[in-house]
Design a protein around this motif. Structure first.
Motif, PDB file in Angstrom:
ATOM      1  N   MET A 280      38.028  55.159  34.662  1.00 24.51           N
ATOM      2  CA  MET A 280      38.679  54.203  33.752  1.00 24.51           C
ATOM      3  C   MET A 280      39.817  53.375  34.553  1.00 24.51           C
ATOM      4  SD  MET A 280      39.758  54.127  29.958  1.00 24.51           S
ATOM      5  CE  MET A 280      40.844  55.283  29.834  1.00 24.51           C
ATOM      6  N   GLU A 281      40.736  54.238  35.256  1.00 27.41           N
ATOM      7  CA  GLU A 281      41.758  53.575  36.049  1.00 27.41           C
ATOM      8  C   GLU A 281      41.256  52.789  37.119  1.00 27.41           C
ATOM      9  OE1 GLU A 281      45.691  55.056  38.568  1.00 27.41           O
ATOM     10  OE2 GLU A 281      44.365  56.453  37.608  1.00 27.41           O
TER      11      GLU A 281
ATOM     12  N   SER B 179      39.317  45.165  38.001  1.00 27.23           N
ATOM     13  CA  SER B 179      39.372  44.142  37.081  1.00 27.23           C
ATOM     14  C   SER B 179      40.686  43.156  37.299  1.00 27.23           C
ATOM     15  CB  SER B 179      39.255  44.579  35.564  1.00 27.23           C
ATOM     16  OG  SER B 179      38.124  45.218  35.416  1.00 27.23           O
ATOM     17  N   THR B 180      41.758  44.020  37.470  1.00 29.82           N
ATOM     18  CA  THR B 180      42.907  43.223  37.670  1.00 29.82           C
ATOM     19  C   THR B 180      42.908  42.390  39.001  1.00 29.82           C
ATOM     20  OG1 THR B 180      44.184  44.853  36.413  1.00 29.82           O
ATOM     21  CG2 THR B 180      45.483  43.489  37.855  1.00 29.82           C
TER      22      THR B 180
ATOM     23  N   LYS C 143      43.051  38.337  39.413  1.00 26.84           N
ATOM     24  CA  LYS C 143      44.027  37.599  40.422  1.00 26.84           C
ATOM     25  C   LYS C 143      43.357  36.841  41.503  1.00 26.84           C
ATOM     26  CE  LYS C 143      47.820  39.083  43.517  1.00 26.84           C
ATOM     27  NZ  LYS C 143      47.718  38.045  44.429  1.00 26.84           N
ATOM     28  N   LYS C 144      42.372  37.359  42.100  1.00 24.67           N
ATOM     29  CA  LYS C 144      41.681  36.142  42.903  1.00 24.67           C
ATOM     30  C   LYS C 144      41.320  35.169  42.133  1.00 24.67           C
ATOM     31  CE  LYS C 144      40.004  39.114  46.828  1.00 24.67           C
ATOM     32  NZ  LYS C 144      40.378  38.124  47.816  1.00 24.67           N
ATOM     33  N   SER C 145      40.717  35.127  40.878  1.00 25.52           N
ATOM     34  CA  SER C 145      40.135  34.131  40.305  1.00 25.52           C
ATOM     35  C   SER C 145      41.259  33.177  39.792  1.00 25.52           C
ATOM     36  CB  SER C 145      39.476  34.584  38.898  1.00 25.52           C
ATOM     37  OG  SER C 145      39.039  33.432  38.218  1.00 25.52           O
ATOM     38  N   LEU C 146      42.392  33.733  39.494  1.00 25.98           N
ATOM     39  CA  LEU C 146      43.626  32.705  39.198  1.00 25.98           C
ATOM     40  C   LEU C 146      44.153  32.098  40.431  1.00 25.98           C
ATOM     41  CD1 LEU C 146      45.572  34.992  36.644  1.00 25.98           C
ATOM     42  CD2 LEU C 146      44.166  33.012  35.995  1.00 25.98           C
TER      43      LEU C 146
END
Length: 62
Positions: free
Chosen positions: A16-17, A23-24, A28-31
């Motif tokens: 899960m971690e 996902s983070t 970040k790459k998308s932003l």
């Protein structure tokens, strides 16, 4: 709880971690990509002419 349940829980928490970290990073790459795209669009806007009256009127009597 026996040992196998504790190990299974620890593995599940690790997975899960890792999923949260992935996902983070994807977010970040998308932003970052959207930020560079928006900057390119803003830079593509043409500058206003030095005389603000030029280019704003249409001669309709010609």
């Amino acid at each position: 709880m026996d040992v196998s349940q504790i190990a299974s829980l620890a593995t599940g928490l690790d997975n899960m971690e890792l999923g949260n970290k992935v996902s983070t990073l994807v977010l970040k790459k998308s932003l970052d990509s959207q930020q560079s795209l928006a900057a390119g669009i803003v830079n593509a806007i043409p500058q206003l002419p030095a005389n603000p009256a030029i280019g704003r009127n249409i001669n309709t009597t010609a």
